[in-house]
Design a protein around this motif. Structure first.
Motif, PDB file in Angstrom:
ATOM      1  N   THR A 147       0.843  -1.183   0.000  1.00  0.00           N
ATOM      2  CA  THR A 147       0.000   0.000   0.000  1.00  0.00           C
ATOM      3  C   THR A 147       0.883   1.238   0.000  1.00  0.00           C
ATOM      4  O   THR A 147       2.096   1.156   0.169  1.00  0.00           O
ATOM      5  CB  THR A 147      -0.976  -0.001   1.200  1.00  0.00           C
ATOM      6  OG1 THR A 147      -1.989   0.981   0.992  1.00  0.00           O
ATOM      7  CG2 THR A 147      -0.241   0.308   2.497  1.00  0.00           C
TER       8      THR A 147
ATOM      9  N   PHE B 268       0.635   5.905   0.413  1.00  0.00           N
ATOM     10  CA  PHE B 268      -0.132   7.104   0.728  1.00  0.00           C
ATOM     11  C   PHE B 268       0.158   8.177  -0.315  1.00  0.00           C
ATOM     12  O   PHE B 268       1.328   8.469  -0.602  1.00  0.00           O
ATOM     13  CB  PHE B 268       0.253   7.652   2.105  1.00  0.00           C
ATOM     14  CG  PHE B 268      -0.065   6.744   3.255  1.00  0.00           C
ATOM     15  CD1 PHE B 268      -1.219   6.933   4.010  1.00  0.00           C
ATOM     16  CD2 PHE B 268       0.787   5.710   3.600  1.00  0.00           C
ATOM     17  CE1 PHE B 268      -1.509   6.111   5.088  1.00  0.00           C
ATOM     18  CE2 PHE B 268       0.506   4.881   4.680  1.00  0.00           C
ATOM     19  CZ  PHE B 268      -0.648   5.079   5.419  1.00  0.00           C
TER      20      PHE B 268
ATOM     21  N   CYS C 275      -3.986   4.655  -0.152  1.00  0.00           N
ATOM     22  CA  CYS C 275      -4.763   5.648   0.577  1.00  0.00           C
ATOM     23  C   CYS C 275      -4.551   6.978  -0.136  1.00  0.00           C
ATOM     24  O   CYS C 275      -3.418   7.483  -0.209  1.00  0.00           O
ATOM     25  CB  CYS C 275      -4.302   5.735   2.031  1.00  0.00           C
ATOM     26  SG  CYS C 275      -5.180   7.010   2.980  1.00  0.00           S
TER      27      CYS C 275
ATOM     28  N   THR D 153      -5.831   2.235  11.031  1.00  0.00           N
ATOM     29  CA  THR D 153      -7.026   1.884  10.257  1.00  0.00           C
ATOM     30  C   THR D 153      -6.690   1.659   8.792  1.00  0.00           C
ATOM     31  O   THR D 153      -7.229   0.742   8.152  1.00  0.00           O
ATOM     32  CB  THR D 153      -8.097   2.983  10.399  1.00  0.00           C
ATOM     33  OG1 THR D 153      -8.461   3.107  11.780  1.00  0.00           O
ATOM     34  CG2 THR D 153      -9.333   2.653   9.578  1.00  0.00           C
ATOM     35  N   VAL D 154      -5.802   2.484   8.246  1.00  0.00           N
ATOM     36  CA  VAL D 154      -5.382   2.284   6.848  1.00  0.00           C
ATOM     37  C   VAL D 154      -4.781   0.900   6.668  1.00  0.00           C
ATOM     38  O   VAL D 154      -5.111   0.169   5.725  1.00  0.00           O
ATOM     39  CB  VAL D 154      -4.382   3.376   6.422  1.00  0.00           C
ATOM     40  CG1 VAL D 154      -3.709   3.004   5.092  1.00  0.00           C
ATOM     41  CG2 VAL D 154      -5.082   4.717   6.278  1.00  0.00           C
ATOM     42  N   TRP D 155      -3.898   0.507   7.575  1.00  0.00           N
ATOM     43  CA  TRP D 155      -3.279  -0.808   7.452  1.00  0.00           C
ATOM     44  C   TRP D 155      -4.291  -1.926   7.686  1.00  0.00           C
ATOM     45  O   TRP D 155      -4.222  -2.984   7.034  1.00  0.00           O
ATOM     46  CB  TRP D 155      -2.107  -0.925   8.428  1.00  0.00           C
ATOM     47  CG  TRP D 155      -0.918  -0.142   7.965  1.00  0.00           C
ATOM     48  CD1 TRP D 155      -0.399   0.983   8.526  1.00  0.00           C
ATOM     49  CD2 TRP D 155      -0.121  -0.407   6.809  1.00  0.00           C
ATOM     50  NE1 TRP D 155       0.666   1.433   7.790  1.00  0.00           N
ATOM     51  CE2 TRP D 155       0.869   0.605   6.733  1.00  0.00           C
ATOM     52  CE3 TRP D 155      -0.143  -1.393   5.820  1.00  0.00           C
ATOM     53  CZ2 TRP D 155       1.814   0.644   5.722  1.00  0.00           C
ATOM     54  CZ3 TRP D 155       0.810  -1.348   4.807  1.00  0.00           C
ATOM     55  CH2 TRP D 155       1.774  -0.341   4.767  1.00  0.00           C
TER      56      TRP D 155
ATOM     57  N   LEU E 129     -12.675   7.319   4.481  1.00  0.00           N
ATOM     58  CA  LEU E 129     -12.394   7.459   5.896  1.00  0.00           C
ATOM     59  C   LEU E 129     -13.111   8.669   6.483  1.00  0.00           C
ATOM     60  O   LEU E 129     -12.922   8.996   7.651  1.00  0.00           O
ATOM     61  CB  LEU E 129     -10.887   7.543   6.150  1.00  0.00           C
ATOM     62  CG  LEU E 129     -10.201   6.172   6.125  1.00  0.00           C
ATOM     63  CD1 LEU E 129      -9.852   5.767   4.697  1.00  0.00           C
ATOM     64  CD2 LEU E 129      -8.956   6.141   6.995  1.00  0.00           C
TER      65      LEU E 129
ATOM     66  N   CYS F  52     -10.573  11.725   1.540  1.00  0.00           N
ATOM     67  CA  CYS F  52      -9.632  10.673   1.927  1.00  0.00           C
ATOM     68  C   CYS F  52     -10.315   9.326   1.764  1.00  0.00           C
ATOM     69  O   CYS F  52     -11.371   9.091   2.350  1.00  0.00           O
ATOM     70  CB  CYS F  52      -9.163  10.869   3.371  1.00  0.00           C
ATOM     71  SG  CYS F  52      -7.886   9.689   3.877  1.00  0.00           S
TER      72      CYS F  52
ATOM     73  N   MET G  73      -9.583   4.867   0.704  1.00  0.00           N
ATOM     74  CA  MET G  73      -8.768   3.724   0.313  1.00  0.00           C
ATOM     75  C   MET G  73      -9.339   3.157  -0.975  1.00  0.00           C
ATOM     76  O   MET G  73     -10.555   3.092  -1.157  1.00  0.00           O
ATOM     77  CB  MET G  73      -8.799   2.661   1.407  1.00  0.00           C
ATOM     78  CG  MET G  73      -8.105   3.049   2.693  1.00  0.00           C
ATOM     79  SD  MET G  73      -6.299   3.030   2.557  1.00  0.00           S
ATOM     80  CE  MET G  73      -5.993   1.255   2.376  1.00  0.00           C
TER      81      MET G  73
END
Length: 272
Positions: A5, A7, A91, A106-108, A122, A154, A156
């Motif tokens: 992933t 950012f 993300c 939370t992203v992970w 998000l 924002c 994912m």
């Protein structure tokens, strides 16, 4: 084993103050974020062809602002990069947000459970009814919305989801967030987190002025289009709306990254 992933923050190259504010947040949360310089068309004619313009005018009776077109093209370009990257999910964010506590974990967690979604916001700009779809091990929930929460501040996005959105948005008709909201057309799994881990910051919009509809005939046509959209969305939602939430088990990859976060190590490890 690692999660592929990344950012990315979309920001105009000239928006130095916004970038500085975001960079301080990224440092505070311990994440390495790539800035994507937002596209700024010199005019709508530089970015939207005659066919797209005609379709847009038939649907809305007003053109998109140059800022809206730039935003549209910028998100699509990031989606192209995601497809080409080989990463599992990114993300993607804009530069007018504040990151809340728990954002990184939370992203992970979302990335490690990416088989269950295509797009996850998000945060959302509205609070329409939310229906639980899945509960993550941390307690964060993925929430279904019949009427999408609006905005792409924002979110994912999986690589497969990016490819589908690129196909869905090849014609510039709707604003980019509206195009994503039309889930009954692209049929991707769209959710929003509960709680939300991002909030908007009060800044002057870079999208620009949006002219209103002045023609009576266009206002009537707009109502007809909205009624059609509402009917199509209702039919789709009736078939796809979650009936009962599912509970997802702890993922070993997420546990690894959570432990690395706790020990202050890098949250981004792109080595396999």
């Amino acid at each position: 084993m690692t999660i592929g992933t990344h950012f990315v923050c979309i920001s105009l190259e000239r928006a130095s103050e916004r970038r500085a504010l975001m960079a301080r947040q990224f440092q505070a949360h311990g994440i390495d974020v790539q800035f994507f310089s937002g596209i700024e068309p010199r005019s709508s004619a530089d970015a939207i062809n005659e066919s797209d313009f005609s379709a847009r005018m038939r649907r809305y009776g007003r053109p998109m602002s140059e800022g809206e077109i730039g935003c549209y093209l910028s998100h699509r370009e990031v989606w192209k990069q995601l497809v080409d990257s080989g990463d599992d999910a990114w993300c993607i964010m804009e530069d007018d947000i504040a990151l809340r506590s728990g954002f990184v974990a939370t992203v992970w967690e979302l990335a490690s459970n990416r088989d269950h979604w295509d797009v996850v916001r998000l945060m959302g700009l509205n609070r329409n009814e939310r229906i639980p779809y899945a509960k993550l091990p941390s307690g964060t929930q993925l929430m279904w919305m019949d009427r999408q929460p609006v905005g792409l501040q924002c979110y994912m996005l999986t690589r497969a989801g990016a490819a589908a959105l690129l196909a869905h948005t090849h014609k510039i008709v709707h604003a980019i967030d509206t195009a994503v909201d039309r889930h009954w057309e692209h049929k991707l799994r769209l959710f929003v987190t509960e709680p939300e881990y991002v909030e908007t910051v009060d800044m002057v919009s870079t999208v620009g002025f949006r002219p209103g509809i002045t023609s009576l005939s266009m206002r009537v046509r707009e109502k007809i289009y909205r009624r059609i959209d509402k009917t199509m969305a209702a039919l789709y939602n009736a078939k796809r709306r979650p009936q009962r939430p599912i509970h997802l088990s702890q993922n070993a990859v997420f546990t690894e990254h959570r432990q690395r976060d706790a020990h202050g190590l890098s949250l981004i490890d792109r080595q396999s």
